[in-house]
Every structure is written in structure tokens, then in C-alpha cells.
Design a protein around this motif. Structure first.
Motif, PDB file in Angstrom:
ATOM      1  N   THR A 111      -3.567  16.505   1.641  1.00 45.56           N
ATOM      2  CA  THR A 111      -2.828  15.250   1.722  1.00 45.56           C
ATOM      3  C   THR A 111      -3.771  14.070   1.512  1.00 45.56           C
ATOM      4  O   THR A 111      -4.987  14.185   1.667  1.00 45.56           O
ATOM      5  CB  THR A 111      -2.133  15.095   3.078  1.00 45.56           C
ATOM      6  N   HIS A 152       3.244  12.104  -3.104  1.00 42.90           N
ATOM      7  CA  HIS A 152       2.100  12.982  -3.357  1.00 42.90           C
ATOM      8  C   HIS A 152       2.138  14.203  -2.445  1.00 42.90           C
ATOM      9  O   HIS A 152       1.982  15.339  -2.891  1.00 42.90           O
ATOM     10  CB  HIS A 152       0.792  12.210  -3.131  1.00 42.90           C
ATOM     11  N   ASP A 153       2.357  13.968  -1.154  1.00 41.70           N
ATOM     12  CA  ASP A 153       2.268  15.070  -0.207  1.00 41.70           C
ATOM     13  C   ASP A 153       3.447  16.025  -0.328  1.00 41.70           C
ATOM     14  O   ASP A 153       3.304  17.226  -0.070  1.00 41.70           O
ATOM     15  CB  ASP A 153       2.144  14.519   1.214  1.00 41.70           C
ATOM     16  N   GLU A 179      -3.469  10.494  -6.456  1.00 41.85           N
ATOM     17  CA  GLU A 179      -4.761  10.621  -5.785  1.00 41.85           C
ATOM     18  C   GLU A 179      -5.766   9.621  -6.344  1.00 41.85           C
ATOM     19  O   GLU A 179      -6.598   9.086  -5.612  1.00 41.85           O
ATOM     20  CB  GLU A 179      -5.293  12.048  -5.962  1.00 41.85           C
ATOM     21  N   ASP A 234       3.201  22.918 -10.092  1.00 45.50           N
ATOM     22  CA  ASP A 234       2.643  21.867 -10.925  1.00 45.50           C
ATOM     23  C   ASP A 234       3.491  21.600 -12.156  1.00 45.50           C
ATOM     24  O   ASP A 234       3.546  20.482 -12.665  1.00 45.50           O
ATOM     25  CB  ASP A 234       1.225  22.230 -11.368  1.00 45.50           C
ATOM     26  N   ARG A 270       0.985  14.099  -8.988  1.00 42.69           N
ATOM     27  CA  ARG A 270       0.198  14.225  -7.754  1.00 42.69           C
ATOM     28  C   ARG A 270      -1.255  13.810  -7.991  1.00 42.69           C
ATOM     29  O   ARG A 270      -1.827  13.039  -7.215  1.00 42.69           O
ATOM     30  CB  ARG A 270       0.276  15.665  -7.245  1.00 42.69           C
ATOM     31  N   LEU A 323       4.728  16.756  -3.229  1.00 40.51           N
ATOM     32  CA  LEU A 323       4.441  17.522  -4.445  1.00 40.51           C
ATOM     33  C   LEU A 323       3.363  18.575  -4.240  1.00 40.51           C
ATOM     34  O   LEU A 323       3.172  19.434  -5.113  1.00 40.51           O
ATOM     35  CB  LEU A 323       4.046  16.568  -5.579  1.00 40.51           C
ATOM     36  N   LEU A 324       2.677  18.549  -3.107  1.00 43.44           N
ATOM     37  CA  LEU A 324       1.760  19.633  -2.787  1.00 43.44           C
ATOM     38  C   LEU A 324       2.504  20.957  -2.668  1.00 43.44           C
ATOM     39  O   LEU A 324       1.906  22.021  -2.818  1.00 43.44           O
ATOM     40  CB  LEU A 324       1.030  19.344  -1.466  1.00 43.44           C
TER      41      LEU A 324
END
Length: 427
Positions: free
Chosen positions: A42, A183-184, A283, A191, A279, A186-187
């Protein structure tokens, strides 16, 4: 028509941006790595309590069942989210990504390197929210309004799976926080899954925007522009820093140009791209929880960020000006200048839209494009195009708003192709 930039450069770099912004933006992979928690993957929050004194004064509407079914627990609830309302929404959520181990994805049928292709067989899989659906729509909302419920209902009708983040938290203009939340989430997604990210209150899909059509138009954009994998709509105005106008390229002079367009500038109310690349981009560009997301993506577009695949097939994202980039690297971000998939509606008068009376297909006169996904960014005091289109499309709409427009002599419905051919104008 937006003014064409003077001598528009086609290759942009951080030195040119610094001359405008008087700041050196670091888009290097090293900078991105410093923000990611090595244990969880994260993004570590920077200034998570920013704007904490802002007053929340927006009207609340009860969330409909379509939205509740789409609600997932925010990957991280801040201290502002430890409320009974957060627990209530989380308890009613159909699926919580927070329960998934880090690095895993839902389902076990996803091929390792699945190609994002247009195929009508995906429509049934998406409607059933099967793991083989290559499409996911994600939005962020801290409370429900008419437009929020309308978005959830329209996507459910089209069979497009929706994940709604943000319930149980306070908004406070934390644009960077919602980037972190995306973002978190999509972890826990493959992909290769194509993600549509959008605002919640002022976005609608066209009634013919089935998953296969979205996939097809996305592929068309990739093929047309020869590289970018993440796309934003282009809009009429340069926001939030107007002096960046002359740093943007002129789309009519790009190698893949389709001709004139009044839309030059990035709008962040919609975004489409593979989960892994979105994602990695976040970052790199995330600054802090209150940093304007449109500015963050604008700087990334103008830098420009590059993407490539290493020998291990792991997606790498970095800056062309901060590190050595492979010669086969491609631009990461592109804009939909001609409305083939995306539309940002700010400052476009109602007379510039035409709806086909039979098919309800929307056409933008300035570009000839027929967008599938639409965002009415900016003020909505006078132009209520999203309500007009929602009525045309058969969605929920603010009837009182359109009736007030009718009584005042304003435009409350659009010209159809039949009216135009017959010589009639707007009502």
C-alpha cells in the motif's frame, strides 16, 4: 475553440515544466519506491489529516441498492472513518477487498497474461461479476446523491461491475486520498484487468456502453495513438494551472491526428487503463492526501511518464528525464481528443450535442465522436447537460431541474438527428 499553443512541442520534459511551475517534479522509480510499504504494497499516507477543518455541507441522499451492492470497504479507513456509518456500509457491501491477502486476485481462472480484447462473450461474464470479466469500474463517494445512485444503477443495467470506495470516510477535498484508495484496491486486481475510474456524482455511461464496446473503443485508442495505455478525456479548459496551456501539445499536429478538436487538456474525472499500470502510475505521481489529482496526472502526462515490460514481464513505470529508459518504452498516458470513448463536457454548449432519435446515440458535432463514458466537469448552474442526457438515455434525472429550465426558456432537451434533418432546433 481552444487557442492553439504557440509552437507546440511534441517532446516534453521536466525542464520545460520547471520553467513554468518553478518546481522540479520527481517522477523516478526511486521516488515511487519510497512511498510504498514493502510489507503490504500500500501507499504510505502523506499528510492524512490535511484539510481536517473543512466543513462538510453537501446534501445527503439515501444510497440505493445498486450502490450498496457495489460498496466495498476502503482499503484503509483513516481515523475519520472509524464511525458507525463506516461499519454499516461495510457490513452491507457485497464483497470486501480488505479480506483478501496482499497480492492475490479474485477467482482462479484469470490467465497470467490475458489480452484485453473486445469480445461479446465477456458481457455475460461481467454481468455475473465472474472473475473472467476483463472490466471493472471504480468510483469514490463519501455520500450518495442523485448522480451517485444513477451511476450505480446505470452500470448495473449495462452489466458493468462496479466497486465503490469512500463510504465511511469524510471527503475534505482529499484528492490524493482517493488516489491512494484506488491504488490499494488495485493491489487485489489482476494487472491486465481494464479499469474505468470516475467521479461519482456527475458521470454517466451511454446506454449502449456494454463491456465489449468499451473494450473495443479502448483498443481503438491504443492502436490509433500507437503506445499509451492509460487514457483520460481531453477538455476545453486547462485546469488547475492555466499557464500550462502552452506546454500541452497541439492535437491537430500529432502524428495520429484525426483533425480539429476544441479539446486539448487533460481532465481527471474519468480514466481508463489496465489495473497494473494505473497502480504503478499512482505510486509515482502521488504527492500527499490533498494534492490535486488532476494536477498530478497532468504533470505525469506532460513530463512524460514512460512504461515498458522487463524480461520478467513486470510492469515498470518511470520518467524519461529521471532515469535511463529502454528504447522501446512507450508514453504511458494519452488523451481522447476526438471523443471515441471519453468525453469531458465543460464549456460545450447544448447545441453542440446531437442525439439520434431511434438509437439514442450521442454525437459531438465538433469532433464527430460518439463517446461511451461522459463526465460533466465544472459548474452546473446553467448547463444541465447531464440531466438532459440522463432523460434521453432513460436514466434517473432531476425532473424539477429540467422543468425549471423549460419554464425559464432554457434548453431542457437536445436536438435529435430527426429534428436536425427537418430543420428544427433545440426546444
Amino acid at each position: 475553440m481552444a487557442p492553439a499553443p504557440e509552437q507546440p512541442p511534441l517532446q516534453l520534459g521536466s525542464q520545460q515544466l520547471s520553467a513554468v511551475l518553478e518546481r522540479n517534479w520527481d517522477f523516478s522509480a526511486e521516488f515511487a519506491a519510497r512511498k510504498v510499504d514493502s510489507a503490504t504494497g500500500t501507499i504510505s499516507a502523506i499528510d492524512p489529516t490535511c484539510n481536517s477543518n473543512n466543513v462538510e455541507n453537501r446534501a445527503f441522499t439515501e444510497c440505493n441498492q445498486a450502490f450498496l451492492r457495489a460498496t466495498v470497504a476502503s482499503p484503509h479507513l483513516t481515523q475519520w472513518g472509524s464511525t458507525s456509518s463506516a461499519r454499516r456500509f461495510v457490513d452491507q457491501a457485497a464483497e470486501s477487498t480488505a479480506s483478501r491477502p496482499h497480492g492475490t486476485a479474485p477467482g482462479s481462472t484469470w490467465p497470467q497474461h490475458m489480452d484485453i480484447r473486445a469480445d461479446t462473450s465477456y458481457n455475460d461474464a461481467c454481468r455475473a461479476r465472474n472473475a473472467s470479466c476483463p472490466l471493472l469500474w471504480v468510483t469514490f463517494a463519501t455520500m450518495c446523491r442523485v448522480g451517485t445512485n444513477r451511476l450505480a444503477s446505470s452500470l448495473e443495467q449495462l452489466g458493468i461491475p462496479l466497486a465503490a470506495l469512500g463510504m465511511g470516510t469524510l471527503w475534505k477535498n482529499r484528492w490524493g486520498y482517493r488516489m491512494r484508495a484506488l491504488h490499494d484496491l488495485l493491489l487485489h486486481e489482476p494487472d491486465e484487468r481494464l479499469v474505468v475510474w470516475s467521479d461519482s456524482e456527475d458521470v454517466i455511461p451511454a446506454p449502449y456502453a456494454t463491456p465489449d464496446r468499451i473494450l473495443k473503443q479502448y483498443r481503438s485508442l491504443v492502436q490509433l495513438q500507437g503506445g499509451p495505455r492509460i487514457f483520460f478525456p481531453a477538455e476545453f479548459a486547462c485546469y488547475p494551472i492555466r499557464k500550462l496551456e502552452n506546454v500541452y501539445p497541439d492535437p491537430t499536429k500529432l502524428p495520429f491526428s484525426l483533425g480539429n478538436t476544441p479539446f486539448y487538456f487533460l481532465n481527471a474525472g474519468l480514466m481508463v487503463g489496465p489495473a497494473g499500470l494505473i497502480r504503478r502510475m499512482i505510486e509515482v505521481v502521488y504527492q500527499d492526501d490533498c494534492f490535486d489529482d488532476q494536477l498530478a496526472y497532468t504533470l505525469a502526462f506532460l513530463d512524460p511518464l514512460k512504461w515498458w515490460m522487463s524480461q520478467s514481464r513486470v510492469v515498470q513505470v518511470g520518467s524519461s528525464t529521471k532515469q535511463v529508459v529502454p528504447t522501446d518504452a512507450k508514453p504511458l498516458i494519452g488523451l481522447d481528443y476526438w471523443n471515441g470513448l471519453l468525453m469531458a463536457m465543460y464549456a460545450l454548449p447544448n447545441k453542440d450535442y446531437v442525439v439520434d432519435a431511434a438509437s439514442k446515440k450521442l454525437t459531438i458535432k465538433a469532433t464527430g465522436g460518439s463517446p461511451l463514458l461522459m463526465h460533466q466537469n465544472g459548474g452546473k448552474t446553467e448547463n444541465r447537460i447531464l440531466e438532459i442526457l440522463s432523460k434521453e438515455f432513460g436514466y434517473d434525472y432531476e425532473a424539477d431541474t429540467l422543468e425549471a429550465l423549460r419554464k425559464s426558456g432554457g434548453v431542457y432537451r437536445l436536438a435529435t438527428s430527426q429534428q436536425r434533418e427537418g430543420g428544427a432546433g433545440d426546444a
